[in-house]
Design an enzyme around this catalytic site. Structure first.
Site, PDB file in Angstrom:
ATOM      1  N   LYS A  23      62.980 -31.391 -55.958  1.00  0.00           N
ATOM      2  CA  LYS A  23      61.942 -31.151 -54.814  1.00  0.00           C
ATOM      3  C   LYS A  23      60.590 -31.763 -55.287  1.00  0.00           C
ATOM      4  O   LYS A  23      60.048 -32.412 -54.453  1.00  0.00           O
ATOM      5  CB  LYS A  23      61.970 -29.567 -54.572  1.00  0.00           C
ATOM      6  CG  LYS A  23      63.277 -28.909 -54.191  1.00  0.00           C
ATOM      7  CD  LYS A  23      62.885 -27.612 -53.848  1.00  0.00           C
ATOM      8  CE  LYS A  23      62.497 -26.572 -55.184  1.00  0.00           C
ATOM      9  NZ  LYS A  23      63.666 -26.534 -56.112  1.00  0.00           N
ATOM     10  N   ARG A  98      61.645 -19.479 -49.591  1.00  0.00           N
ATOM     11  CA  ARG A  98      62.441 -18.870 -50.431  1.00  0.00           C
ATOM     12  C   ARG A  98      63.513 -17.909 -49.984  1.00  0.00           C
ATOM     13  O   ARG A  98      64.490 -17.542 -50.883  1.00  0.00           O
ATOM     14  CB  ARG A  98      62.358 -18.976 -52.032  1.00  0.00           C
ATOM     15  CG  ARG A  98      62.350 -20.339 -52.977  1.00  0.00           C
ATOM     16  CD  ARG A  98      61.632 -19.749 -53.899  1.00  0.00           C
ATOM     17  NE  ARG A  98      62.161 -20.302 -55.186  1.00  0.00           N
ATOM     18  CZ  ARG A  98      61.451 -21.478 -55.927  1.00  0.00           C
ATOM     19  NH1 ARG A  98      60.654 -22.157 -55.273  1.00  0.00           N
ATOM     20  NH2 ARG A  98      62.071 -21.730 -57.032  1.00  0.00           N
ATOM     21  N   ARG A 137      63.445 -30.990 -68.571  1.00  0.00           N
ATOM     22  CA  ARG A 137      62.214 -31.444 -67.562  1.00  0.00           C
ATOM     23  C   ARG A 137      60.867 -31.073 -68.462  1.00  0.00           C
ATOM     24  O   ARG A 137      60.662 -30.264 -69.338  1.00  0.00           O
ATOM     25  CB  ARG A 137      62.338 -30.330 -66.497  1.00  0.00           C
ATOM     26  CG  ARG A 137      60.964 -30.214 -65.791  1.00  0.00           C
ATOM     27  CD  ARG A 137      60.924 -29.869 -64.414  1.00  0.00           C
ATOM     28  NE  ARG A 137      61.330 -28.253 -64.265  1.00  0.00           N
ATOM     29  CZ  ARG A 137      61.916 -27.705 -63.024  1.00  0.00           C
ATOM     30  NH1 ARG A 137      61.535 -28.656 -61.828  1.00  0.00           N
ATOM     31  NH2 ARG A 137      62.091 -26.596 -63.079  1.00  0.00           N
ATOM     32  N   ARG A 171      57.560 -26.071 -68.954  1.00  0.00           N
ATOM     33  CA  ARG A 171      57.202 -24.674 -68.341  1.00  0.00           C
ATOM     34  C   ARG A 171      57.867 -23.599 -69.156  1.00  0.00           C
ATOM     35  O   ARG A 171      58.921 -23.783 -69.538  1.00  0.00           O
ATOM     36  CB  ARG A 171      57.704 -24.801 -66.857  1.00  0.00           C
ATOM     37  CG  ARG A 171      56.856 -25.483 -65.949  1.00  0.00           C
ATOM     38  CD  ARG A 171      57.619 -25.919 -64.483  1.00  0.00           C
ATOM     39  NE  ARG A 171      58.435 -24.719 -64.079  1.00  0.00           N
ATOM     40  CZ  ARG A 171      59.091 -24.858 -62.965  1.00  0.00           C
ATOM     41  NH1 ARG A 171      58.872 -25.979 -62.217  1.00  0.00           N
ATOM     42  NH2 ARG A 171      59.627 -23.899 -62.626  1.00  0.00           N
ATOM     43  N   ARG A 182      67.475 -17.780 -62.171  1.00  0.00           N
ATOM     44  CA  ARG A 182      66.857 -18.584 -61.005  1.00  0.00           C
ATOM     45  C   ARG A 182      68.266 -19.043 -60.036  1.00  0.00           C
ATOM     46  O   ARG A 182      67.936 -19.216 -58.857  1.00  0.00           O
ATOM     47  CB  ARG A 182      66.108 -19.720 -61.614  1.00  0.00           C
ATOM     48  CG  ARG A 182      64.876 -19.245 -62.421  1.00  0.00           C
ATOM     49  CD  ARG A 182      64.294 -20.108 -63.496  1.00  0.00           C
ATOM     50  NE  ARG A 182      63.688 -21.402 -62.734  1.00  0.00           N
ATOM     51  CZ  ARG A 182      63.445 -22.322 -63.229  1.00  0.00           C
ATOM     52  NH1 ARG A 182      63.529 -22.521 -64.490  1.00  0.00           N
ATOM     53  NH2 ARG A 182      62.796 -23.221 -62.866  1.00  0.00           N
TER      54      ARG A 182
HETATM   55  P1  ADP Z   1      61.609 -24.871 -59.430  1.00  0.00           P
HETATM   56  O1  ADP Z   1      60.715 -26.287 -59.223  1.00  0.00           O
HETATM   57  O2  ADP Z   1      62.697 -24.936 -60.623  1.00  0.00           O
HETATM   58  O3  ADP Z   1      62.558 -24.705 -58.151  1.00  0.00           O
HETATM   59  P2  ADP Z   1      59.294 -23.356 -58.601  1.00  0.00           P
HETATM   60  O4  ADP Z   1      58.102 -24.103 -59.564  1.00  0.00           O
HETATM   61  O5  ADP Z   1      59.188 -23.908 -57.091  1.00  0.00           O
HETATM   62  O6  ADP Z   1      60.450 -23.722 -59.546  1.00  0.00           O
HETATM   63  O7  ADP Z   1      58.983 -22.043 -58.919  1.00  0.00           O
HETATM   64  C1  ADP Z   1      58.714 -21.282 -60.065  1.00  0.00           C
HETATM   65  C2  ADP Z   1      59.013 -19.902 -59.861  1.00  0.00           C
HETATM   66  O8  ADP Z   1      57.816 -19.629 -59.165  1.00  0.00           O
HETATM   67  C3  ADP Z   1      60.268 -19.475 -59.276  1.00  0.00           C
HETATM   68  O9  ADP Z   1      61.149 -19.142 -60.140  1.00  0.00           O
HETATM   69  C4  ADP Z   1      59.681 -18.038 -58.845  1.00  0.00           C
HETATM   70  O10 ADP Z   1      59.531 -17.007 -59.594  1.00  0.00           O
HETATM   71  C5  ADP Z   1      58.185 -18.389 -58.258  1.00  0.00           C
HETATM   72  N1  ADP Z   1      58.274 -18.910 -56.819  1.00  0.00           N
HETATM   73  C6  ADP Z   1      57.830 -20.294 -56.409  1.00  0.00           C
HETATM   74  N2  ADP Z   1      57.783 -20.317 -55.101  1.00  0.00           N
HETATM   75  C7  ADP Z   1      58.189 -19.041 -54.507  1.00  0.00           C
HETATM   76  C8  ADP Z   1      58.507 -18.784 -53.217  1.00  0.00           C
HETATM   77  N3  ADP Z   1      58.432 -19.387 -52.402  1.00  0.00           N
HETATM   78  N4  ADP Z   1      58.930 -17.237 -53.458  1.00  0.00           N
HETATM   79  C9  ADP Z   1      58.902 -16.495 -54.242  1.00  0.00           C
HETATM   80  N5  ADP Z   1      58.921 -16.919 -55.567  1.00  0.00           N
HETATM   81  C10 ADP Z   1      58.389 -18.113 -55.720  1.00  0.00           C
HETATM   82  P1  ADP Z   2      62.650 -29.198 -58.519  1.00  0.00           P
HETATM   83  O1  ADP Z   2      61.256 -29.534 -58.178  1.00  0.00           O
HETATM   84  O2  ADP Z   2      63.565 -29.076 -57.556  1.00  0.00           O
HETATM   85  O3  ADP Z   2      62.781 -27.950 -59.694  1.00  0.00           O
HETATM   86  P2  ADP Z   2      62.010 -31.403 -60.043  1.00  0.00           P
HETATM   87  O4  ADP Z   2      61.654 -32.615 -59.316  1.00  0.00           O
HETATM   88  O5  ADP Z   2      61.244 -31.016 -61.180  1.00  0.00           O
HETATM   89  O6  ADP Z   2      63.123 -30.389 -59.434  1.00  0.00           O
HETATM   90  O7  ADP Z   2      63.339 -32.506 -60.990  1.00  0.00           O
HETATM   91  C1  ADP Z   2      63.955 -31.459 -62.101  1.00  0.00           C
HETATM   92  C2  ADP Z   2      64.071 -32.640 -63.462  1.00  0.00           C
HETATM   93  O8  ADP Z   2      65.241 -33.334 -62.964  1.00  0.00           O
HETATM   94  C3  ADP Z   2      62.930 -33.394 -63.842  1.00  0.00           C
HETATM   95  O9  ADP Z   2      63.068 -33.464 -65.100  1.00  0.00           O
HETATM   96  C4  ADP Z   2      63.012 -34.604 -62.917  1.00  0.00           C
HETATM   97  O10 ADP Z   2      62.563 -35.908 -63.770  1.00  0.00           O
HETATM   98  C5  ADP Z   2      64.737 -34.720 -62.876  1.00  0.00           C
HETATM   99  N1  ADP Z   2      65.150 -35.224 -61.563  1.00  0.00           N
HETATM  100  C6  ADP Z   2      64.800 -35.179 -60.507  1.00  0.00           C
HETATM  101  N2  ADP Z   2      65.629 -35.986 -59.652  1.00  0.00           N
HETATM  102  C7  ADP Z   2      66.452 -36.518 -60.404  1.00  0.00           C
HETATM  103  C8  ADP Z   2      67.766 -37.461 -59.719  1.00  0.00           C
HETATM  104  N3  ADP Z   2      67.947 -37.771 -58.771  1.00  0.00           N
HETATM  105  N4  ADP Z   2      68.322 -37.931 -60.879  1.00  0.00           N
HETATM  106  C9  ADP Z   2      68.263 -37.562 -62.406  1.00  0.00           C
HETATM  107  N5  ADP Z   2      67.143 -36.560 -62.609  1.00  0.00           N
HETATM  108  C10 ADP Z   2      66.410 -36.241 -61.587  1.00  0.00           C
END
Ligand code: ADP
Ligand code: ADP
Ligand code: ZN
Length: 228
Positions: A23, A98, A137, A171, A182
């Site tokens: 994302k 979410r 990551r 992170r 998660r």
């Molecule tokens: P990821 O990129 O791994 O999906 P995020 O950076 O979006 O993780 O979120 C990290 C953490 O922040 C989540 O595990 C949750 O604890 C909190 N969080 C983020 N967005 C939301 C949301 N819309 N509602 C509730 N908790 C959230």
């Molecule tokens: P999210 O925001 O959904 O938690 P991220 O964009 O942070 O996910 O991506 C998670 C990890 O996977 C990062 O280290 C990123 O560089 C890698 N990544 C993202 N998209 C791809 C893909 N299509 N193929 C391989 N690695 C990816």
């Protein structure tokens, strides 16, 4: 509301998907390609934790444990950010909504200004891939560009391709232990949103197991179609 046919000046796009789906990676590419603003509730919450605000204090332990922060806190943070002037050019919501309650609150908030979402794009990845992605990551502490130890390493080890910075950060919640919590939170609380948006005819799905560029091209096509 029929998200499939809406045309409005400032697009509102949602990226749905489990942690590690890509994302954040795709939201940054969409910012560059379409001039939209990435709005990540995860980033906003991490900033609140770092700043030591009341919301940040309440969120910190929940985030560390891999649970979801309360709808009340997240909605307040999101509404404040959405009201900032740059969001008028259009936004990509990354990691929000979410829960169904957040999705309903978003619809109500947008309706106040005569808006609704253009598209909810679901990035589909399997659970095994998700764990690999989050456990490798890291992010540039200067510009926020995302990397992965094996899947997307910087060209020169330890140096950001985008800004040349050398402060790479991991992170606190990107651990194998929190991965399961998660994932559970995603499947139980967030996955029902796929049906929520399908029912509103706003849902598009992309296979996010493909290479980053391929995923980006498919998302771009959807965005062009839904904001034309
Ligand atoms: P990821 O990129 O791994 O999906 P995020 O950076 O979006 O993780 O979120 C990290 C953490 O922040 C989540 O595990 C949750 O604890 C909190 N969080 C983020 N967005 C939301 C949301 N819309 N509602 C509730 N908790 C959230
Ligand atoms: P999210 O925001 O959904 O938690 P991220 O964009 O942070 O996910 O991506 C998670 C990890 O996977 C990062 O280290 C990123 O560089 C890698 N990544 C993202 N998209 C791809 C893909 N299509 N193929 C391989 N690695 C990816
Ligand atoms: Zn950088």
């Amino acid at each position: 509301m029929d998200g499939a046919t809406v045309v409005q000046a400032a697009p509102v796009l949602i990226l749905l998907g489990p942690p590690g789906a890509g994302k954040g990676t795709q939201a940054r590419l969409l910012e560059e390609r379409f001039g939209l603003v990435q709005l990540s509730t995860g980033d906003l919450l991490r900033a609140a934790v770092a700043a030591g605000t009341e919301a940040g204090k309440a969120a910190e332990s929940v985030m560390k444990a891999g649970g979801l922060v309360s709808d009340e806190i997240v909605l307040a943070i999101l509404a404040d950010r959405l009201a900032e002037p740059d969001c008028a050019q259009g936004v990509i919501l990354d990691g929000f909504p979410r829960t169904t309650a957040q999705a309903e609150a978003l619809d109500a908030l947008l309706a106040e200004s005569g808006q609704c979402i253009n598209a909810a794009i679901s990035l589909d990845v399997d659970d095994v891939k998700m764990v690999i992605r989050i456990s490798g990551r890291f992010t540039c502490g200067t510009c926020g560009e995302g990397y992965h130890e094996t899947l997307k390493p910087p060209k020169q080890k330890g140096i950001c391709d985008q800004c040349g910075g050398s402060k790479m950060m991991r992170r606190a919640d990107d651990t194998a232990e929190t991965a399961m919590a998660r994932l559970d939170a995603y499947h139980v609380q967030t996955e029902p949103l796929i049906e929520y948006y399908r029912a509103k005819r706003a849902l598009s799905c992309v296979n996010a197991m493909q290479a980053i560029d391929r995923v980006a091209d498919q998302i771009a096509k959807i965005v062009e179609e839904k904001t034309a």
